[in-house]
Design a protein around this motif. Structure first.
Motif, PDB file in Angstrom:
ATOM      1  N   GLU A  53      -1.188  -8.594   0.174  1.00 26.21           N
ATOM      2  CA  GLU A  53      -2.072  -9.641  -0.327  1.00 26.21           C
ATOM      3  C   GLU A  53      -3.474  -9.071  -0.475  1.00 26.21           C
ATOM      4  O   GLU A  53      -3.791  -8.004   0.071  1.00 26.21           O
ATOM      5  N   GLU A  54      -4.320  -9.790  -1.230  1.00 28.59           N
ATOM      6  CA  GLU A  54      -5.702  -9.391  -1.388  1.00 28.59           C
ATOM      7  C   GLU A  54      -6.595 -10.436  -0.736  1.00 28.59           C
ATOM      8  O   GLU A  54      -6.327 -11.639  -0.832  1.00 28.59           O
ATOM      9  N   LYS A  55      -7.659  -9.971  -0.076  1.00 25.19           N
ATOM     10  CA  LYS A  55      -8.518 -10.887   0.662  1.00 25.19           C
ATOM     11  C   LYS A  55      -9.958 -10.394   0.590  1.00 25.19           C
ATOM     12  O   LYS A  55     -10.228  -9.191   0.575  1.00 25.19           O
ATOM     13  N   LEU A  56     -10.885 -11.372   0.528  1.00 20.08           N
ATOM     14  CA  LEU A  56     -12.311 -11.067   0.539  1.00 20.08           C
ATOM     15  C   LEU A  56     -12.802 -11.144   1.980  1.00 20.08           C
ATOM     16  O   LEU A  56     -12.741 -12.203   2.619  1.00 20.08           O
ATOM     17  N   ILE A  57     -13.274 -10.009   2.496  1.00 18.75           N
ATOM     18  CA  ILE A  57     -13.757  -9.940   3.880  1.00 18.75           C
ATOM     19  C   ILE A  57     -15.126  -9.285   3.871  1.00 18.75           C
ATOM     20  O   ILE A  57     -15.287  -8.154   3.374  1.00 18.75           O
ATOM     21  N   ASP A  58     -16.111  -9.972   4.422  1.00 19.84           N
ATOM     22  CA  ASP A  58     -17.449  -9.413   4.526  1.00 19.84           C
ATOM     23  C   ASP A  58     -17.957  -8.925   3.165  1.00 19.84           C
ATOM     24  O   ASP A  58     -18.499  -7.816   3.037  1.00 19.84           O
ATOM     25  N   ASP A  59     -17.760  -9.764   2.143  1.00 12.37           N
ATOM     26  CA  ASP A  59     -18.198  -9.478   0.764  1.00 12.37           C
ATOM     27  C   ASP A  59     -17.529  -8.254   0.154  1.00 12.37           C
ATOM     28  O   ASP A  59     -18.051  -7.655  -0.792  1.00 12.37           O
ATOM     29  N   ILE A 112      -4.248  -5.824   1.613  1.00 14.42           N
ATOM     30  CA  ILE A 112      -3.719  -5.773   2.971  1.00 14.42           C
ATOM     31  C   ILE A 112      -2.196  -5.695   2.922  1.00 14.42           C
ATOM     32  O   ILE A 112      -1.537  -6.588   2.390  1.00 14.42           O
ATOM     33  N   LYS A 113      -1.674  -4.609   3.451  1.00 15.06           N
ATOM     34  CA  LYS A 113      -0.223  -4.430   3.521  1.00 15.06           C
ATOM     35  C   LYS A 113       0.216  -4.695   4.967  1.00 15.06           C
ATOM     36  O   LYS A 113      -0.224  -4.020   5.894  1.00 15.06           O
ATOM     37  N   SER A 114       1.078  -5.705   5.132  1.00 14.15           N
ATOM     38  CA  SER A 114       1.535  -6.102   6.471  1.00 14.15           C
ATOM     39  C   SER A 114       3.019  -5.811   6.619  1.00 14.15           C
ATOM     40  O   SER A 114       3.823  -6.208   5.767  1.00 14.15           O
ATOM     41  N   SER A 115       3.374  -5.101   7.712  1.00 12.36           N
ATOM     42  CA  SER A 115       4.773  -4.730   7.956  1.00 12.36           C
ATOM     43  C   SER A 115       5.160  -5.087   9.395  1.00 12.36           C
ATOM     44  O   SER A 115       4.344  -4.958  10.318  1.00 12.36           O
ATOM     45  N   PRO A 116       6.392  -5.509   9.600  1.00  9.23           N
ATOM     46  CA  PRO A 116       6.839  -5.851  10.952  1.00  9.23           C
ATOM     47  C   PRO A 116       7.098  -4.591  11.788  1.00  9.23           C
ATOM     48  O   PRO A 116       7.487  -3.546  11.263  1.00  9.23           O
ATOM     49  N   ILE A 138       2.967  -6.943  14.325  1.00  8.37           N
ATOM     50  CA  ILE A 138       2.734  -6.717  12.894  1.00  8.37           C
ATOM     51  C   ILE A 138       1.660  -5.654  12.754  1.00  8.37           C
ATOM     52  O   ILE A 138       0.635  -5.701  13.457  1.00  8.37           O
ATOM     53  N   ILE A 139       1.869  -4.688  11.892  1.00 10.24           N
ATOM     54  CA  ILE A 139       0.846  -3.695  11.593  1.00 10.24           C
ATOM     55  C   ILE A 139       0.287  -3.957  10.208  1.00 10.24           C
ATOM     56  O   ILE A 139       1.043  -4.200   9.253  1.00 10.24           O
ATOM     57  N   GLU A 140      -1.048  -3.971  10.109  1.00 11.00           N
ATOM     58  CA  GLU A 140      -1.723  -4.223   8.833  1.00 11.00           C
ATOM     59  C   GLU A 140      -2.536  -2.994   8.444  1.00 11.00           C
ATOM     60  O   GLU A 140      -3.202  -2.389   9.297  1.00 11.00           O
ATOM     61  N   VAL A 141      -2.483  -2.660   7.167  1.00 10.14           N
ATOM     62  CA  VAL A 141      -3.313  -1.579   6.624  1.00 10.14           C
ATOM     63  C   VAL A 141      -4.235  -2.194   5.570  1.00 10.14           C
ATOM     64  O   VAL A 141      -3.777  -2.780   4.591  1.00 10.14           O
ATOM     65  N   TYR A 142      -5.547  -2.077   5.790  1.00 12.09           N
ATOM     66  CA  TYR A 142      -6.560  -2.655   4.907  1.00 12.09           C
ATOM     67  C   TYR A 142      -7.128  -1.544   4.014  1.00 12.09           C
ATOM     68  O   TYR A 142      -7.734  -0.597   4.525  1.00 12.09           O
ATOM     69  N   ARG A 143      -6.927  -1.677   2.727  1.00 13.79           N
ATOM     70  CA  ARG A 143      -7.486  -0.697   1.793  1.00 13.79           C
ATOM     71  C   ARG A 143      -8.594  -1.358   0.974  1.00 13.79           C
ATOM     72  O   ARG A 143      -8.386  -2.400   0.349  1.00 13.79           O
ATOM     73  N   ASP A 144      -9.764  -0.744   0.978  1.00 18.28           N
ATOM     74  CA  ASP A 144     -10.913  -1.300   0.266  1.00 18.28           C
ATOM     75  C   ASP A 144     -10.713  -1.126  -1.248  1.00 18.28           C
ATOM     76  O   ASP A 144     -10.656  -0.003  -1.751  1.00 18.28           O
ATOM     77  N   ILE A 145     -10.595  -2.244  -1.938  1.00 16.56           N
ATOM     78  CA  ILE A 145     -10.396  -2.212  -3.397  1.00 16.56           C
ATOM     79  C   ILE A 145     -11.550  -2.920  -4.106  1.00 16.56           C
ATOM     80  O   ILE A 145     -11.388  -3.451  -5.206  1.00 16.56           O
ATOM     81  N   THR A 146     -12.711  -2.921  -3.447  1.00 17.99           N
ATOM     82  CA  THR A 146     -13.866  -3.625  -4.014  1.00 17.99           C
ATOM     83  C   THR A 146     -14.204  -3.091  -5.404  1.00 17.99           C
ATOM     84  O   THR A 146     -14.404  -3.866  -6.345  1.00 17.99           O
ATOM     85  N   ARG A 147     -14.262  -1.774  -5.531  1.00 16.70           N
ATOM     86  CA  ARG A 147     -14.610  -1.174  -6.826  1.00 16.70           C
ATOM     87  C   ARG A 147     -13.605  -1.565  -7.904  1.00 16.70           C
ATOM     88  O   ARG A 147     -13.979  -1.972  -9.004  1.00 16.70           O
TER      89      ARG A 147
END
Length: 363
Positions: A75-81, A86-90, A100-109
């Motif tokens: 999913e995509e989420k706006l956090i701190d502007d 966010i990829k979530s896997s069990p 649950i492990i989450e990997v947050y990749r900055d895709i702002t650009r």
């Protein structure tokens, strides 16, 4: 996978801590129990992130969140502007879900570029609609010009077209009629149609005695003066009606769609043929032949662009000049000609189609 109690063991999770992406692990209650080093550094600099990490994730409640127990979700989420994918896997230990492990990749650009592209596309669509409105409004009105009654059908494949036609009053007894087909489609071709209209009006305004061939040579000269860097060309057929003498003199600049002339007296149709090269910035014209025909009341002329004759049926056979000529000979009616093209065509219209019918009226 190690037990959650040992999740902070740096020796076991040095790879995760070395990642530039943020990584978070929550237990089955939705409580954050681990974040990697890059996430920790970001949390120290942001109260919003600190609050976000401290919240209960509540991943395992509700129908949607039950799915995360079985598969990876993105999913995509706006956090701190900033925008994050966010990829979530069990995480399972044996057959038991332990977190649950989450990997947050900055895709702002990337997200900002998408937004910018969307806005530019929206602006471009609005511009194209504006151009189409202008282009449609500069086409000649369906009415009688002297003794020439004009009707037309204009069917662009895109929002704007590379086809154009016009009728110009030269004097009380003389009218010029032309059709042009510009290479390509879209805004570039549409702007060329406007250039042709403005230039043709200027030529006849300054040189009302010019013959069709002289007009085409002058048009080519003005086109060459644009000094385009790329190869560009268009074709055109031009006729000048003398209503006093009941004659039509015409020339052709590479237009492979010679108008169809119906003679009421002879009760037959034939093509108004003349030879001449297309108007191009790289091809020099050698000559534009001029031909003359007499016309009488109730005679008719059909002008058309190549989209009308290049329409294909399901067997990939083109409608062709003879197909169009035969249909016009049967009905002598513009709407019926269009119906004939539509009945023949299989699939999507591939090229712009312009049809113009001139009916000669009594003096």
């Amino acid at each position: 996978m190690a037990k959650l109690g040992k999740i902070n063991d740096k020796d076991k999770y040095f790879i995760i801590n070395a990642m530039d992406d943020w990584v978070r692990i929550v237990d089955t209650r939705g409580k954050t129990i681990f974040i990697n080093e890059s996430f920790k550094r970001a949390v120290k600099e942001s109260k919003e992130l600190k609050s976000y990490v401290g919240q209960n994730a509540s991943f395992l409640n509700g129908t949607r969140n039950q799915a995360i127990k079985k598969t990876t979700m993105i999913e995509e989420k706006l956090i701190d502007d900033r925008y994050f994918s966010i990829k979530s896997s069990p995480i399972y230990e044996d057959d038991k879900l332990i977190g649950i492990i989450e990997v947050y990749r900055d895709i702002t650009r990337e997200s900002l570029l998408k937004i910018e592209l969307f806005n530019k596309n929206r602006d471009m669509v609005e511009d194209i609609r504006f151009v189409r409105k202008i282009q449609t409004n500069i086409l000649p009105k369906e009415k009688t010009y002297g003794r020439l009654s004009l009707r037309s059908i204009y069917l662009p494949t895109d929002d704007v077209s590379g086809d154009f036609f016009d009728i110009i009053r030269i004097s009380e007894d003389k009218y010029a009629l032309y059709i042009a087909d510009i290479m390509g489609h879209g805004v570039k071709a549409s702007i060329m149609t406007m250039f042709i209209k403005v230039t043709m009006n200027a030529i006849f305004d300054k040189h009302p005695t010019y013959s069709p061939s002289k007009v085409l040579f002058k048009l080519r000269e003005k086109f060459f003066d644009l000094d385009m860097q790329s190869s560009q060309y268009f074709t055109s057929w031009l006729g000048i009606f003398d209503l006093k003498e009941s004659t039509l003199i015409f020339s052709n600049a590479g237009h492979n769609c010679p108008p169809i002339f119906y003679s009421k007296k002879k009760d037959r149709v034939n093509f108004l043929l003349a030879s001449g090269r297309m108007i191009s910035n790289i091809i020099e014209p050698d000559n534009y032949d001029e031909k003359k025909v007499k016309f009488a009341p109730n005679d008719k002329i059909l002008l058309f662009s190549d989209g009308a004759i290049e329409s294909k049926n399901k067997d990939k056979k083109e409608y062709g000049l003879e197909g169009l000529k035969d249909r016009f000979a049967q009905s002598l009616d513009l709407e019926d000609v269009r119906e004939g093209i539509e009945e023949f065509t299989w699939g999507k219209q591939e090229d712009d189609i312009s049809l113009v019918q001139i009916d000669i009226k009594e003096k």
